[in-house]
Design an enzyme around this catalytic site. Sequence first.
Site, mmCIF file in Angstrom:
data_model
loop_
_atom_site.group_PDB
_atom_site.id
_atom_site.type_symbol
_atom_site.label_atom_id
_atom_site.label_comp_id
_atom_site.label_asym_id
_atom_site.label_seq_id
_atom_site.Cartn_x
_atom_site.Cartn_y
_atom_site.Cartn_z
ATOM 1 N N ASP A 285 0.844 -1.203 0.000
ATOM 2 C CA ASP A 285 0.000 0.000 0.000
ATOM 3 C C ASP A 285 0.882 1.258 0.000
ATOM 4 O O ASP A 285 0.381 2.377 -0.056
ATOM 5 C CB ASP A 285 -1.017 -0.004 1.153
ATOM 6 N N SER A 286 2.207 1.054 0.002
ATOM 7 C CA SER A 286 3.133 2.173 -0.239
ATOM 8 C C SER A 286 2.837 2.803 -1.602
ATOM 9 O O SER A 286 3.289 3.912 -1.888
ATOM 10 C CB SER A 286 4.593 1.699 -0.192
ATOM 11 N N GLU B 13 -1.024 -5.246 8.693
ATOM 12 C CA GLU B 13 -0.148 -4.658 9.713
ATOM 13 C C GLU B 13 -0.697 -4.901 11.116
ATOM 14 O O GLU B 13 -1.913 -4.828 11.329
ATOM 15 C CB GLU B 13 -0.009 -3.145 9.473
ATOM 16 N N LYS C 175 -1.109 -9.331 3.000
ATOM 17 C CA LYS C 175 -0.304 -8.833 4.134
ATOM 18 C C LYS C 175 -1.139 -7.826 4.907
ATOM 19 O O LYS C 175 -1.868 -7.026 4.313
ATOM 20 C CB LYS C 175 0.989 -8.184 3.640
ATOM 21 N N ASP D 13 -1.031 -6.157 -0.248
ATOM 22 C CA ASP D 13 -1.304 -5.520 1.038
ATOM 23 C C ASP D 13 -2.786 -5.286 1.250
ATOM 24 O O ASP D 13 -3.508 -4.911 0.313
ATOM 25 C CB ASP D 13 -0.622 -4.137 1.061
ATOM 26 N N GLU E 50 9.716 -4.104 10.090
ATOM 27 C CA GLU E 50 10.117 -2.809 9.515
ATOM 28 C C GLU E 50 10.715 -1.915 10.593
ATOM 29 O O GLU E 50 10.105 -1.694 11.651
ATOM 30 C CB GLU E 50 8.909 -2.118 8.854
HETATM 31 O O1 KIV Z 1 3.603 -1.058 1.584
HETATM 32 C C1 KIV Z 1 4.777 -1.452 1.509
HETATM 33 O O2 KIV Z 1 5.465 -1.274 0.499
HETATM 34 C C2 KIV Z 1 5.336 -2.143 2.666
HETATM 35 C C3 KIV Z 1 6.819 -2.375 2.662
HETATM 36 C C4 KIV Z 1 7.522 -1.109 2.911
HETATM 37 C C5 KIV Z 1 7.198 -3.456 3.597
HETATM 38 O O3 KIV Z 1 4.625 -2.483 3.557
#
Ligand code: KIV
Length: 281
Positions: free
Chosen positions: A44-45, A115, A113, A83, A182
């Site tokens: 989600d970056s 968090e 994924k 994510d 992280e």
């Molecule tokens: O969203 C993302 O790219 C991440 C990485 C920085 C691990 O969670």
Amino acid sequence: MKNTVNTLLEMKRNGEKISQITCYDYTTARLVEASDINMILVGDSLGMTMQGYKDTLPVTLDEMIIYGRSVQRACEDTFVVVDMPFMSYQASPEQALMSAGRIMKETGASAVKLEGGKEVCPQIRAITAAGIPVVAHIGMTPQSVHAMGGFKVQGKGEANARRVFEDALAVQEAGAFAVTLECVPPLLSEAITKKLDIITIGIGASKECDAQVLVYQDMLGMSPRTPKFVKTFANIGEMMTQAFNEYDKEVKSQAFPTAEHTFVKSDCSKEFLDELMEEYK
Ligand code: KIV
């Protein structure tokens, strides 16, 4: 070789390191697929790297699905993780299961994924019970940037180190097959990696982690700012700006396009065009 949960866990057991990179689009995913990298994270970056937001909070589930699907279309052997964005799983295990289910059905990815540590274990249990592989993400969790008071190293001092360590054990117990660490200090990351049977994926953590992940724009010199833990592997950003400037110059000087770049052979005659011009005078 096709990367699966089993082959990746086997790599951990054999002490082989695993590589992961973020990716958000088909073109880049083809290049990753052609490389030896084991895993892609459609992170989600993308809210920051692709959409220009200052953090990841505005990203929606529908957006993650569009980007995830584009990446998965290019991947045969690379293991794709998508994510779960902010507020697509925090409300309840039921919400988490429905969101994870949509990601798997609509993108074709191999895992999701999310968090959080102990507090999201009911969500991890619900998702894994449905047969969906989960990567957890602890330490610095960008979706909690406001609660953490910024993008800061986590696990400093004994009490915080204990909290991160216990989060790692909890997500393993809940069924995650991997956990991203992280911005977690190196000795703590190493201790967690030794303790866990599941895969640890470090970013700003330690080389002792089983895997490493980086945001691709960061490692290719394409980001306006890069965090301390990033190494620039190639200056693609600079190369792109240089190429854009050369193109601009050649367009304006008419050095481009030449006959080589046009369809001269299939052109009509000069006489025909003169007649056409006359007709439409
Ligand atoms: O969203 C993302 O790219 C991440 C990485 C920085 C691990 O969670």
